[in-house]
Design a protein around this motif. Structure first.
Motif, PDB file in Angstrom:
ATOM      1  N   SER A  98     -48.066   8.516 -48.813  1.00 49.27           N
ATOM      2  CA  SER A  98     -47.435   8.357 -47.497  1.00 49.27           C
ATOM      3  C   SER A  98     -46.169   7.520 -47.602  1.00 49.27           C
ATOM      4  O   SER A  98     -45.133   7.870 -47.028  1.00 49.27           O
ATOM      5  N   VAL A  99     -46.262   6.417 -48.340  1.00 45.34           N
ATOM      6  CA  VAL A  99     -45.094   5.555 -48.515  1.00 45.34           C
ATOM      7  C   VAL A  99     -44.005   6.295 -49.294  1.00 45.34           C
ATOM      8  O   VAL A  99     -42.825   6.250 -48.948  1.00 45.34           O
ATOM      9  N   MET A 100     -44.420   7.006 -50.338  1.00 40.35           N
ATOM     10  CA  MET A 100     -43.416   7.715 -51.156  1.00 40.35           C
ATOM     11  C   MET A 100     -42.729   8.820 -50.350  1.00 40.35           C
ATOM     12  O   MET A 100     -41.510   8.982 -50.406  1.00 40.35           O
ATOM     13  N   ASP A 101     -43.517   9.571 -49.581  1.00 39.42           N
ATOM     14  CA  ASP A 101     -42.918  10.655 -48.785  1.00 39.42           C
ATOM     15  C   ASP A 101     -41.949  10.105 -47.750  1.00 39.42           C
ATOM     16  O   ASP A 101     -40.830  10.608 -47.588  1.00 39.42           O
ATOM     17  N   ALA A 102     -42.383   9.060 -47.057  1.00 36.69           N
ATOM     18  CA  ALA A 102     -41.509   8.479 -46.033  1.00 36.69           C
ATOM     19  C   ALA A 102     -40.224   7.964 -46.682  1.00 36.69           C
ATOM     20  O   ALA A 102     -39.131   8.148 -46.153  1.00 36.69           O
ATOM     21  N   ALA A 144     -52.853  10.615 -56.443  1.00 37.93           N
ATOM     22  CA  ALA A 144     -53.311  11.682 -55.555  1.00 37.93           C
ATOM     23  C   ALA A 144     -52.279  12.790 -55.393  1.00 37.93           C
ATOM     24  O   ALA A 144     -52.444  13.897 -55.910  1.00 37.93           O
ATOM     25  N   THR A 145     -51.193  12.457 -54.716  1.00 35.27           N
ATOM     26  CA  THR A 145     -50.305  13.507 -54.207  1.00 35.27           C
ATOM     27  C   THR A 145     -49.336  14.081 -55.237  1.00 35.27           C
ATOM     28  O   THR A 145     -48.867  15.201 -55.081  1.00 35.27           O
ATOM     29  N   GLY A 146     -48.980  13.268 -56.239  1.00 34.39           N
ATOM     30  CA  GLY A 146     -47.944  13.723 -57.174  1.00 34.39           C
ATOM     31  C   GLY A 146     -46.550  13.562 -56.577  1.00 34.39           C
ATOM     32  O   GLY A 146     -45.554  13.928 -57.201  1.00 34.39           O
ATOM     33  N   ALA A 254     -50.249  17.431 -61.967  1.00 29.87           N
ATOM     34  CA  ALA A 254     -50.707  18.509 -61.086  1.00 29.87           C
ATOM     35  C   ALA A 254     -49.603  19.047 -60.186  1.00 29.87           C
ATOM     36  O   ALA A 254     -49.622  20.222 -59.822  1.00 29.87           O
ATOM     37  N   LEU A 255     -48.645  18.168 -59.827  1.00 23.21           N
ATOM     38  CA  LEU A 255     -47.616  18.661 -58.897  1.00 23.21           C
ATOM     39  C   LEU A 255     -46.195  18.367 -59.378  1.00 23.21           C
ATOM     40  O   LEU A 255     -45.266  18.273 -58.609  1.00 23.21           O
ATOM     41  N   ILE A 256     -46.063  18.274 -60.682  1.00 22.44           N
ATOM     42  CA  ILE A 256     -44.744  18.006 -61.252  1.00 22.44           C
ATOM     43  C   ILE A 256     -43.929  19.306 -61.310  1.00 22.44           C
ATOM     44  O   ILE A 256     -42.739  19.308 -61.527  1.00 22.44           O
TER      45      ILE A 256
END
Ligand code: NZQ
Ligand code: ZN
Length: 396
Positions: A98-102, A144-146, A254-256
């Motif tokens: 959440s912090v990274m996306d924001a 978690a999110t990648g 996983a999401l790189i």
């Protein structure tokens, strides 16, 4: 197989990497907007260590604290304003997805005069796709999110009850400091959901790909098997650094983009549906995934049986009578759901207190935000509104 792959993010991996934050940040400027969440990193000492490293390197810090799980566009606007007012020349995210996306969206919004919500795909006529952003550094504290190593960001709008994403090249972090020690304080439930999230990132590509992609399949299976081996260890003992290390790397890998490259993935239907449900109920992202994914798998196995048979054979060692052995495919999905339950993930909406009243709305909203030219949700087997309703009903 045809593909183009780009991931310009410098990865600095290993326990203790946090101490190098100042060294890397000082390559990009002198004034950092440091973005943080609800306080976990202040309680466990990560914040103080990050600030010390920055100050020692001569970087001044302006904080945007309080980014919430399922980060809101209001926080993005606030952070972008703080960056502008203080002339920040970079953005540093220290926290979970959440912090990274924001932070990523703040970095682009700081250089954009319009409302950052225009950048998030939500069915609007004209999407603003930014081509520049302040340099971003990510320091994930939750595996978690990648998000730490990709160019996507998922943002919620509480007012309009929408949750959706943006994905564009200028959001790639310049540097990702992956320090698995920072994840040792993540509670058991969030650790489990992180494992579920990362596995779902891989299964979305695996089951929605074109097929005949043996290298990508084995990358994906390797990530899934590793997450299933080390995830439970990290949940059992949060201080197990080896387990935390493998789970952190699995989440990033996983999401790189690498696992999915060349797999010809035709969409991420489970994520698209989950984002809509999250927009209405503000649930933990991977709780939604652990409920929707097994149900979606049973739906998709009807048309892509052989891939689910391969999954059952290679992940769970189940015997198959042949590539179209539906019984084996379904047993593999059952075993997967059992794994999710065994690590403490919920797999039914009723366990969350969500009834079926809004299922039609979730399906309509998912399709309004994301659809192909025939109005279907992109997936290897494109999904109609009725298909989405069927999957959600089966997950009640
Ligand atoms: O806010 P704080 O106090 O830091 O607490 C957080 C939060 O309550 C806590 N936490 C984080 N690090 C911790 C910790 N607690 C103890 N010790 C630590 N070291 O964990 C809670 C959840 O944090 P959050 O950032 O919300 O979790 P996650 O990393 O799972 O991120 C979820 C968000 O990412 C989006 C999701 O939709 C959701 O909004 N996604 C982003 C993606 C991307 N950019 O690529 C892809 C994903 O599929 C996903 O959609
Ligand atoms: Zn996810």
């Amino acid at each position: 197989m045809k593909f183009e792959f780009l991931n310009p993010t410098r990865i600095v991996f290993g326990a203790g990497s946090l101490s190098r934050l100042g060294e890397f940040a000082s390559r990009y400027g002198k004034r950092a907007l440091v973005v943080t969440g609800g306080g976990s990193i202040k309680r466990n000492g990560t914040f103080d260590r990050a600030i010390k490293s920055l100050k020692d390197a001569g970087v001044s810090v302006y904080e945007c604290a309080g980014v919430e799980p399922n980060p809101r566009i209001t926080s993005v606007r606030r952070g972008a304003e703080t960056a502008r007012q203080n002339g920040c020349d970079m953005v540093i995210a220290v926290g979970g997805g959440s912090v990274m996306d924001a932070s990523k969206v703040m970095a682009a919004a700081a250089l954009y005069d319009g409302d950052p919500w225009n950048m998030i795909l939500h069915g609007q006529e004209k999407v603003h796709v930014p081509t520049e952003a302040l340099p971003i550094t990510t320091v994930p504290t939750l595996a978690a999110t990648g998000s730490e190593t990709n160019c996507g960001a998922v943002i919620s709008n509480e007012e309009t009850q929408e949750k959706s994403f943006m994905m564009t090249e200028c959001l790639y972090p310049k540097v990702a400091l992956l320090d698995p020690e920072l994840t040792m304080s993540v509670p058991k439930d969030q650790t489990a959901y992180g494992v579920c999230d990362l596995i779902t990132h891989v299964t979305e590509g695996y089951f929605n790909g074109t097929g005949n992609t043996p290298i990508q399949d084995r990358f994906a299976e390797g990530v899934i098997l590793t997450a299933m081996e080390y995830g439970p260890k990290a949940i059992a003992d949060g201080r197990d650094l080896d387990a935390r290390t493998q789970v952190q790397w699995a989440a990033s890998v996983a999401l790189i983009g690498w696992v999915q490259s060349g797999a010809g993935s035709m969409g991420s239907p489970v994520h698209m549906i989950e984002h809509t449900v999250s927009a209405y109920h503000d649930i933990t992202h991977a709780t939604g995934l652990s409920i929707i994914n097994p149900s979606w798998m049973r739906f998709a196995a009807k048309t892509n049986t052989s891939k689910f048979v391969q999954f059952a054979e290679r992940i769970f060692g189940l015997p198959a009578k042949g590539p179209e052995d539906m019984e084996c495919a379904l047993s593999g999905i059952d075993r997967f759901e059992e794994f999710l339950k065994s690590i403490g993930c919920l797999t039914r909406f009723s366990e969350l207190g969500i009834d079926g009243k809004l299922i039609g709305t979730y399906a309509k909203e998912t399709l309004r935000i994301m659809h192909d030219d025939k109005g279907m949700l992109q997936a290897r087997t494109p999904m109609s509104e009725a298909d989405i309703v069927e999957v959600l009903k089966a997950a009640l």
